[in-house]
Scaffold this motif. Structure first.
Motif, short mmCIF file in Angstrom:
data_model
loop_
_atom_site.label_atom_id
_atom_site.label_comp_id
_atom_site.label_asym_id
_atom_site.label_seq_id
_atom_site.Cartn_x
_atom_site.Cartn_y
_atom_site.Cartn_z
N LEU A 19 -78.67 34.49 4.95
CA LEU A 19 -79.20 35.85 5.05
C LEU A 19 -78.92 36.43 6.43
N GLN A 20 -78.95 35.59 7.46
CA GLN A 20 -78.62 36.06 8.80
C GLN A 20 -77.18 36.56 8.85
N ALA A 21 -76.26 35.83 8.20
CA ALA A 21 -74.86 36.26 8.18
C ALA A 21 -74.70 37.56 7.41
N VAL A 22 -75.43 37.72 6.31
CA VAL A 22 -75.39 38.98 5.56
C VAL A 22 -75.82 40.14 6.45
N ILE A 140 -73.48 32.92 14.34
CA ILE A 140 -74.26 32.76 13.11
C ILE A 140 -73.70 31.57 12.36
N PRO A 141 -74.48 30.53 12.16
CA PRO A 141 -73.94 29.31 11.52
C PRO A 141 -73.58 29.53 10.07
N GLY A 142 -72.70 28.67 9.58
CA GLY A 142 -72.28 28.72 8.18
C GLY A 142 -72.26 27.33 7.57
N ILE A 143 -72.01 27.24 6.28
CA ILE A 143 -71.94 25.97 5.58
C ILE A 143 -70.55 25.38 5.78
N SER A 144 -70.46 24.28 6.51
CA SER A 144 -69.16 23.67 6.77
C SER A 144 -68.65 22.93 5.54
N SER A 145 -67.34 22.65 5.53
CA SER A 145 -66.77 21.91 4.41
C SER A 145 -67.35 20.50 4.34
N ALA A 146 -67.78 19.94 5.47
CA ALA A 146 -68.38 18.61 5.46
C ALA A 146 -69.64 18.58 4.61
N PHE A 147 -70.51 19.57 4.79
CA PHE A 147 -71.75 19.61 4.01
C PHE A 147 -71.50 20.05 2.58
N ALA A 148 -70.52 20.92 2.38
CA ALA A 148 -70.16 21.30 1.02
C ALA A 148 -69.63 20.09 0.26
N LEU A 149 -68.83 19.25 0.92
CA LEU A 149 -68.29 18.05 0.30
C LEU A 149 -69.42 17.12 -0.15
N ALA A 150 -70.39 16.89 0.73
CA ALA A 150 -71.50 16.01 0.40
C ALA A 150 -72.30 16.57 -0.78
N ALA A 151 -72.52 17.88 -0.78
CA ALA A 151 -73.28 18.49 -1.87
C ALA A 151 -72.54 18.37 -3.20
N ARG A 152 -71.24 18.58 -3.18
CA ARG A 152 -70.46 18.53 -4.42
C ARG A 152 -70.41 17.11 -5.00
N HIS A 153 -70.36 16.12 -4.12
CA HIS A 153 -70.35 14.73 -4.60
C HIS A 153 -71.76 14.16 -4.78
N ARG A 154 -72.78 14.95 -4.39
CA ARG A 154 -74.17 14.55 -4.53
C ARG A 154 -74.46 13.26 -3.75
N ILE A 155 -74.02 13.24 -2.51
CA ILE A 155 -74.23 12.08 -1.63
C ILE A 155 -74.70 12.58 -0.26
N PRO A 156 -75.43 11.75 0.50
CA PRO A 156 -75.69 12.07 1.90
C PRO A 156 -74.46 11.71 2.73
N LEU A 157 -74.24 12.41 3.82
CA LEU A 157 -73.14 12.04 4.71
C LEU A 157 -73.44 10.76 5.48
N ASN A 158 -74.70 10.56 5.84
CA ASN A 158 -75.09 9.36 6.58
C ASN A 158 -75.90 8.45 5.68
N ARG A 159 -75.97 7.19 6.07
CA ARG A 159 -76.86 6.25 5.42
C ARG A 159 -77.99 5.90 6.37
#
Length: 251
Positions: A19-22, A140-159
């Motif tokens: 919303l901040q970016a909008v 203004i921060p955005g959703i990086s491909s790293a976090f998009a990747l984790a969301a799409r695979h339904r995994i955390p990036l870290n353990r």
């Protein structure tokens, strides 16, 4: 006072924007657009889709022809990057000085997040510091491909209790770094994942994240790397470009 905004617009989906970016897009008087010589129309259309989704008022646009990127073949990588950044800084400084009037708000749309493997923030920081007239800079921060990747695979990036490393692919040519079990890899022009020892590694790969062309493959590296190479080659032949990110994980 003049303002310059760096607006993270996410990895591909026009809805991956805060919303901040909008609000920032709606405040703009001038949009500075960096046009790369090899950029294809669907990347331009993606930017237009973000603006069309989140702004109704007309917007003044200044196009900046990006200098060539010689480091892909230059013998001295660091020196080539420094020269390219200096060329960008000079061009952008002139454009902002000419196009951004007193009391106006200018901005750059930045893929993913401005703070992750993105030179725009470093260059604009120098631009603001050297400007003859004051300019404020906001990010203004955005959703990086790293976090998009984790969301799409339904995994955390870290353990739990363990580190995760973000790395350009060129630093993994000799394999996984010592003491690190999870590495998010970006900027892999040469498919480094296919040349390292796959023993005990899993791969979570994604391309064109957040777009209708999104591709996802996951599994033991030894079993899926040939499939990723094939799918990647076919996608480049079809589209002419590739944005991909992946996680390498020790089992």
């Amino acid at each position: 006072m003049r303002e310059l905004l760096l607006i993270g617009i996410g990895a591909g989906d026009p809805d991956w924007i805060t919303l901040q970016a909008v609000g920032a897009i709606q405040r703009l008087d001038v949009l500075f657009v960096v046009v790369k010589s090899d950029e294809l129309d669907d990347l331009v259309q993606a930017r237009r889709a973000v603006i069309a989704r989140h702004r109704s008022e007309p917007l003044r646009v200044v196009e900046l022809a990006d200098p060539p990127r010689p480091w892909r073949s230059a013998p001295d990588y660091d020196q080539a990057v420094a020269r390219w950044r200096a060329e960008r800084l000079a061009q952008w400084s002139d454009a902002v000085a000419a196009a951004l009037g007193e009391g106006e708000v200018g901005g750059f749309l930045v893929w993913g997040d401005p703070g992750l493997y993105e030179s725009t923030l470093a260059i604009c920081t120098e631009l603001v510091a050297s400007a003859p007239n004051p300019i404020t800079l906001d990010v203004i921060p955005g959703i990086s491909s790293a976090f998009a990747l984790a969301a799409r695979h339904r995994i955390p990036l870290n353990r739990q209790g363990r580190a995760v490393q973000l790395s350009p692919a060129r630093l993994l040519r000799t394999g996984m770094p010592d003491g690190i079990d999870d590495v998010v890899v970006m900027l892999d022009q040469h498919q480094v994942f296919a040349s390292i020892d796959p023993t005990g590694l899993e791969l979570y790969w994604g391309a064109y994240l957040g777009t209708p062309d999104e591709l996802l493959i996951a599994g033991p590296l030894a079993e899926v790397r040939d499939e990723v190479l094939r799918v990647r080659t076919e996608a480049i032949a079809r589209k002419g470009w590739m944005f991909d990110t992946y996680l390498l994980r020790r089992v």
